[in-house]
Scaffold this motif. Structure first.
Motif, PDB file in Angstrom:
ATOM      1  N   LEU A 142      32.462  50.610  20.725  1.00 52.18           N
ATOM      2  CA  LEU A 142      32.284  50.884  19.300  1.00 52.18           C
ATOM      3  C   LEU A 142      33.425  50.288  18.472  1.00 52.18           C
ATOM      4  CD1 LEU A 142      30.435  52.466  17.306  1.00 52.18           C
ATOM      5  CD2 LEU A 142      32.062  54.344  17.527  1.00 52.18           C
ATOM      6  N   ILE A 143      34.643  50.397  18.959  1.00 52.87           N
ATOM      7  CA  ILE A 143      35.782  49.860  18.212  1.00 52.87           C
ATOM      8  C   ILE A 143      36.119  48.431  18.629  1.00 52.87           C
ATOM      9  CG2 ILE A 143      36.766  52.132  17.789  1.00 52.87           C
ATOM     10  CD1 ILE A 143      38.823  51.541  19.954  1.00 52.87           C
ATOM     11  N   GLU A 144      35.309  47.853  19.536  1.00 57.15           N
ATOM     12  CA  GLU A 144      35.483  46.475  20.025  1.00 57.15           C
ATOM     13  C   GLU A 144      36.872  46.253  20.591  1.00 57.15           C
ATOM     14  OE1 GLU A 144      34.379  43.954  16.823  1.00 57.15           O
ATOM     15  OE2 GLU A 144      32.287  44.585  16.869  1.00 57.15           O
ATOM     16  N   PHE A 145      37.256  47.155  21.493  1.00 50.14           N
ATOM     17  CA  PHE A 145      38.561  47.091  22.144  1.00 50.14           C
ATOM     18  C   PHE A 145      38.400  46.496  23.536  1.00 50.14           C
ATOM     19  CE2 PHE A 145      42.462  49.033  23.938  1.00 50.14           C
ATOM     20  CZ  PHE A 145      43.353  48.590  22.978  1.00 50.14           C
ATOM     21  N   ASP A 146      39.498  46.068  24.125  1.00 45.72           N
ATOM     22  CA  ASP A 146      39.476  45.480  25.458  1.00 45.72           C
ATOM     23  C   ASP A 146      39.085  46.541  26.497  1.00 45.72           C
ATOM     24  OD1 ASP A 146      39.753  43.609  27.416  1.00 45.72           O
ATOM     25  OD2 ASP A 146      41.939  43.787  27.552  1.00 45.72           O
ATOM     26  N   MET A 147      38.311  46.150  27.489  1.00 45.33           N
ATOM     27  CA  MET A 147      37.809  47.084  28.498  1.00 45.33           C
ATOM     28  C   MET A 147      38.732  47.201  29.709  1.00 45.33           C
ATOM     29  SD  MET A 147      34.983  48.310  27.406  1.00 45.33           S
ATOM     30  CE  MET A 147      33.822  48.002  26.109  1.00 45.33           C
ATOM     31  N   TYR A 148      39.964  46.742  29.606  1.00 39.61           N
ATOM     32  CA  TYR A 148      40.897  46.803  30.731  1.00 39.61           C
ATOM     33  C   TYR A 148      41.217  48.249  31.109  1.00 39.61           C
ATOM     34  CZ  TYR A 148      45.073  46.125  33.514  1.00 39.61           C
ATOM     35  OH  TYR A 148      45.989  46.156  34.519  1.00 39.61           O
ATOM     36  N   MET A 149      41.259  49.138  30.146  1.00 42.27           N
ATOM     37  CA  MET A 149      41.566  50.535  30.419  1.00 42.27           C
ATOM     38  C   MET A 149      40.497  51.177  31.302  1.00 42.27           C
ATOM     39  SD  MET A 149      43.930  52.459  29.909  1.00 42.27           S
ATOM     40  CE  MET A 149      44.617  53.999  29.473  1.00 42.27           C
ATOM     41  N   LEU A 150      39.260  50.715  31.189  1.00 40.34           N
ATOM     42  CA  LEU A 150      38.194  51.253  32.030  1.00 40.34           C
ATOM     43  C   LEU A 150      38.418  50.925  33.498  1.00 40.34           C
ATOM     44  CD1 LEU A 150      35.066  50.515  29.857  1.00 40.34           C
ATOM     45  CD2 LEU A 150      36.197  52.693  30.232  1.00 40.34           C
ATOM     46  N   MET A 151      38.975  49.750  33.775  1.00 47.30           N
ATOM     47  CA  MET A 151      39.261  49.385  35.163  1.00 47.30           C
ATOM     48  C   MET A 151      40.334  50.294  35.747  1.00 47.30           C
ATOM     49  SD  MET A 151      38.411  47.400  37.582  1.00 47.30           S
ATOM     50  CE  MET A 151      37.609  46.002  36.888  1.00 47.30           C
ATOM     51  N   MET A 152      41.351  50.606  34.960  1.00 43.02           N
ATOM     52  CA  MET A 152      42.393  51.526  35.431  1.00 43.02           C
ATOM     53  C   MET A 152      41.807  52.925  35.654  1.00 43.02           C
ATOM     54  SD  MET A 152      45.843  50.024  34.611  1.00 43.02           S
ATOM     55  CE  MET A 152      46.642  51.532  34.426  1.00 43.02           C
ATOM     56  N   PHE A 153      40.928  53.348  34.753  1.00 44.06           N
ATOM     57  CA  PHE A 153      40.296  54.656  34.895  1.00 44.06           C
ATOM     58  C   PHE A 153      39.454  54.715  36.167  1.00 44.06           C
ATOM     59  CE2 PHE A 153      36.871  57.693  33.955  1.00 44.06           C
ATOM     60  CZ  PHE A 153      37.638  58.805  33.665  1.00 44.06           C
ATOM     61  N   LEU A 154      38.722  53.645  36.463  1.00 39.46           N
ATOM     62  CA  LEU A 154      37.917  53.612  37.675  1.00 39.46           C
ATOM     63  C   LEU A 154      38.771  53.625  38.937  1.00 39.46           C
ATOM     64  CD1 LEU A 154      35.004  51.183  36.824  1.00 39.46           C
ATOM     65  CD2 LEU A 154      34.909  53.633  37.185  1.00 39.46           C
ATOM     66  N   VAL A 155      39.926  52.968  38.897  1.00 41.23           N
ATOM     67  CA  VAL A 155      40.829  52.980  40.053  1.00 41.23           C
ATOM     68  C   VAL A 155      41.312  54.393  40.325  1.00 41.23           C
ATOM     69  CG1 VAL A 155      43.118  52.246  40.827  1.00 41.23           C
ATOM     70  CG2 VAL A 155      41.540  50.579  39.891  1.00 41.23           C
ATOM     71  N   PHE A 156      41.723  55.108  39.280  1.00 41.69           N
ATOM     72  CA  PHE A 156      42.179  56.488  39.470  1.00 41.69           C
ATOM     73  C   PHE A 156      41.031  57.402  39.889  1.00 41.69           C
ATOM     74  CE2 PHE A 156      45.755  55.140  36.709  1.00 41.69           C
ATOM     75  CZ  PHE A 156      46.763  55.403  37.618  1.00 41.69           C
ATOM     76  N   THR A 157      39.838  57.125  39.426  1.00 42.63           N
ATOM     77  CA  THR A 157      38.672  57.918  39.809  1.00 42.63           C
ATOM     78  C   THR A 157      38.358  57.745  41.289  1.00 42.63           C
ATOM     79  OG1 THR A 157      37.764  57.725  37.592  1.00 42.63           O
ATOM     80  CG2 THR A 157      36.229  58.268  39.346  1.00 42.63           C
TER      81      THR A 157
END
Length: 93
Positions: A49-64
């Motif tokens: 929605l805010i057109e931000f980089d999706m790199y944070m999602l990769m870090m979240f998936l690693v911790f998950t």
């Protein structure tokens, strides 16, 4: 707008299952993964929605994944030592 309500409902259902008293550790781990999945969907929706980089999602998936592997290893060690995953079969003292 309907997606936000669906994600919020998923989060609430996951919390309700986690908070209610269950006998098995596996059900608790699955409800935690359901909560994490709803948080992930919320992050995807918000970051797109805010057109931000999706790199944070990769870090979240690693911790998950690390959290899921830790939960499964605790479950396996508990089944090996106690024979089942009932909470009533062992004492925490």
């Amino acid at each position: 707008m309907m997606n936000i309500w669906m994600i919020f409902f998923m989060f609430l259902v996951g919390n309700l299952i986690y908070v209610s008293k269950h006998k098995h550790l596996l059900i608790m781990l699955l409800s935690l993964e359901f909560i994490v999945l709803s948080i992930y969907m919320l992050m995807v929706f918000y970051l797109s929605l805010i057109e931000f980089d999706m790199y944070m999602l990769m870090m979240f998936l690693v911790f998950t994944v690390c959290e899921g592997a830790l939960g499964i290893s605790i479950l396996v060690s508990m089944i090996r030592t106690h024979g089942n995953d009932y909470f009533q079969s062992f004492s925490l003292l």
